[in-house]
Design a protein around this motif. Structure first.
Motif, short mmCIF file in Angstrom:
data_model
loop_
_atom_site.label_atom_id
_atom_site.label_comp_id
_atom_site.label_asym_id
_atom_site.label_seq_id
_atom_site.Cartn_x
_atom_site.Cartn_y
_atom_site.Cartn_z
N MET A 223 0.75 -1.23 -0.12
CA MET A 223 -0.05 -0.10 -0.03
C MET A 223 0.66 1.19 0.18
O MET A 223 1.81 1.20 0.86
N GLU A 225 0.91 5.48 1.02
CA GLU A 225 0.68 6.16 2.16
C GLU A 225 -0.89 6.52 2.30
O GLU A 225 -1.60 6.57 3.12
N GLU A 227 -3.31 4.85 0.54
CA GLU A 227 -4.14 3.79 0.59
C GLU A 227 -4.15 3.33 2.20
O GLU A 227 -5.27 3.30 2.74
N ALA A 228 -2.85 3.69 2.78
CA ALA A 228 -2.87 3.34 4.36
C ALA A 228 -3.71 4.17 4.89
O ALA A 228 -4.38 3.91 6.02
N SER A 229 -3.50 5.22 4.75
CA SER A 229 -4.34 6.56 5.24
C SER A 229 -5.97 6.43 5.06
O SER A 229 -6.70 6.38 6.10
N LEU A 231 -7.22 3.52 4.80
CA LEU A 231 -7.81 2.47 5.43
C LEU A 231 -7.72 2.77 7.05
O LEU A 231 -8.80 2.36 7.55
N ASP A 232 -6.98 3.50 7.48
CA ASP A 232 -7.18 3.91 8.86
C ASP A 232 -8.47 4.70 8.98
O ASP A 232 -8.97 4.71 10.14
#
Length: 549
Positions: A223, A225, A227-229, A231-232
């Motif tokens: 992922m 950054e 995409e990770a954000s 998801l969070d």
């Protein structure tokens, strides 16, 4: 081998249909036609000089037959030579001479096989070590018999070609294509050890469902950054005691990460309540209720009143995609139960072809609650029985919620689809008059291609990974399946404007519209399609007279 020239060898009969060739079935393909994956393998020029000068060659050689046959991998060395010669209607003297050469060559190979045992054992090691040892052995054996070759290609490349003076400059794919009695027999024998590496490999599989970031192909990095954000944000929103569904819809419109897609779909479809404390009780109650329906109704599937419905379901399921999933016996049983119970509980429409496709996205998404790998090669029967029961019940209820909003698509005469196809025609006539007049000129009716778009919600036109991404937005959009889908279909049709205008007859247009090349589509293409559909909705939804004549 018969010397009768009038008899045709098996590979010459019905040259248009050989084992392994792909015969396209227009209008019934799923997934859509992909010219890149279905292209013939590269053919090396392997023409042999004719036995009789001036006599034209009437049939393809066995090597050409082999190169277009994707499932004929195990080919014999000497047999290929004999078959290739026999393909030219040789007389009995030439056949006997060729046979003697084959026998002599085969005897030589057997004698040399013992001497090459050491070389063969070395070849089983690491690829780089193989190449180094191979070159050293050749240098030590005989410098005069050494054949200059380029570096062997890696296993990732489709072909390793060899070139020799005796092949008239043509590329030799493997030892079986080299001329019999070549002075480079020793080098050819060593090259045969690399046979497996010189054979073509099958095209890589495209994942049916994209991974974490809904990427276009498998094997991409982890992922980003962003995409990770995202998801969070989903996890924080779902972790609260009461999920804000409006905020969840806004966040889901641009796509839902795979980890949180199952719970998000259940919430957005109305299957689960927003209150976190009530979810477990609701799930338990709804799952028990579904299996109560099975105990009550499923035994009646062979009764006189229901056997036609059940038989049609059994016919339709093998036609679904992905075949690697739905043809698993366990999955087939689950789909049969889901569709039959839904048909029994909705007598106004009953079971209609097309409803069966709508189960697949829910089933695949809910399988991902229990697995990490991709679904196309996963054995569903390896899951625990409780997990399978949960997936089945959840898929049934979410499919029921979806069909509640579009049930007029499947009642008698399917009036919902008729209205939507007519609305699509009117909308396209306003947004792209050239496309509309072009199809009118060649007498293409919208119902002939758009009926399937409405009946199957574009599932037959897009890969499954794109359908799941599309449904992320449909779940987030108010009346996504019943209303927003119309604008997606309009944007989808206009997307192929150039290709449509290039077709100059009815048959060409129908073949194009029923086999649009979307196999390599991914997240980016679907996002552009949805953005254009939203623009059309913003312009026309609140002012329907803008697209009515």
């Amino acid at each position: 081998m018969s010397s009768d020239g009038s008899k045709k060898q098996f590979w010459k009969r019905n040259a248009a249909k050989v084992p392994g060739s792909i015969q396209h079935v227009y209008g019934a393909q799923h997934p859509p036609f992909d010219p890149l994956l279905h292209a013939n393998l590269i053919k090396a020029g392997n023409k042999l000089s004719p036995a009789t000068p001036g006599k034209p060659k009437k049939a393809t050689t066995f090597q050409e037959f082999e190169s277009i046959t994707s499932d004929a991998w195990d080919v014999g060395d000497d047999d290929d030579e004999l078959l290739a010669m026999a393909a030219q209607n040789l007389n009995i003297e030439v056949v006997m001479e060729t046979a003697n050469k084959v026998i002599e060559n085969h005897s030589k190979l057997q004698e040399r096989q013992k001497l090459d045992d050491t070389v063969e054992s070395c070849q089983r090691g690491d690829d780089n070590t193989q190449e180094a040892e191979y070159e050293e052995d050749e240098e030590e054996d005989d410098e005069d018999d050494r054949v200059e070759e380029g570096d062997l290609t890696s296993p990732e490349v489709s072909f390793s070609f060899q070139s020799s003076p005796d092949t008239d400059g043509r590329l030799v794919k493997s030892h079986s294509e080299a001329p019999i009695g070549s002075p480079k027999d020793a080098a050819s024998e060593h090259a045969a050890l690399y046979r497996q590496r010189s054979l073509p490999h099958r095209p890589p599989l495209i994942p049916l469902v994209a991974r974490m970031a809904d990427q276009n192909t498998s094997g991409t990095p982890a992922m980003t950054e962003r995409e990770a954000s995202r998801l969070d944000k989903f996890k924080q929103l779902l972790a609260g005691p009461n999920t804000d569904l409006e905020e969840l819809r806004k966040l889901s419109w641009s796509g839902i990460p795979r980890q949180v897609r199952p719970i998000t779909w259940k919430l957005l479809s109305g299957y689960l309540p927003a209150n976190a404390e009530r979810r477990d009780n609701v799930l338990q109650r709804k799952r028990q209720e579904y299996f109560g329906f099975i105990q009550q109704y499923y035994d009646s599937r062979n009764d006189e009143h229901h056997q036609d419905t059940y038989r049609q379901i059994q016919i339709d399921i093998p036609r679904m995609s992905p075949e690697s999933l739905v043809l698993q016996p366990k999955v087939t049983e689950i789909f049969e139960r889901i569709l039959f119970i839904w048909a029994i509980r909705h007598p106004a429409s009953g079971y209609v072809q097309g409803i069966n496709d709508l189960v697949t996205p829910f089933f695949v998404v809910y399988v991902f609650e229990y697995i990490e790998e991709e679904v196309e090669n996963f054995d569903v029967s390896s899951l625990q029985e409780e997990a399978l029961r949960n997936i089945e019940a959840d898929s049934f209820w979410c499919m029921s919620k979806l069909l509640d909003g579009i049930q007029d698509n499947y009642t008698f005469a399917q009036p919902g689809i008729q209205r939507k196809v007519k609305a699509l025609e009117e909308l396209v006539s306003r947004i792209d008059e050239s496309v509309h007049h072009h199809m009118q000129h060649y007498e293409v009716e919208y119902l002939q291609f758009a009926f399937r778009w409405m009946n199957n919600l574009l599932m037959r036109e897009l890969p499954l990974r794109c359908t799941i991404r599309l449904w992320d937005t449909y779940q987030a959009e108010p009346e996504g399946f019943s209303h927003f889908h119309l604008y997606v279909c309009a944007a989808f049709l206009v997307r192929w404007r150039k290709e449509i205008l290039e077709e100059r007859d009815f048959q060409g247009l129908m073949i194009l519209l029923q086999n649009l090349p979307t196999m390599h589509w991914g997240n980016e293409e679907v996002s552009v399609l949805l953005a254009e559909a939203y623009r059309l909705k913003f312009a026309f939804a609140d002012a329907p007279n803008h697209y009515k004549r």
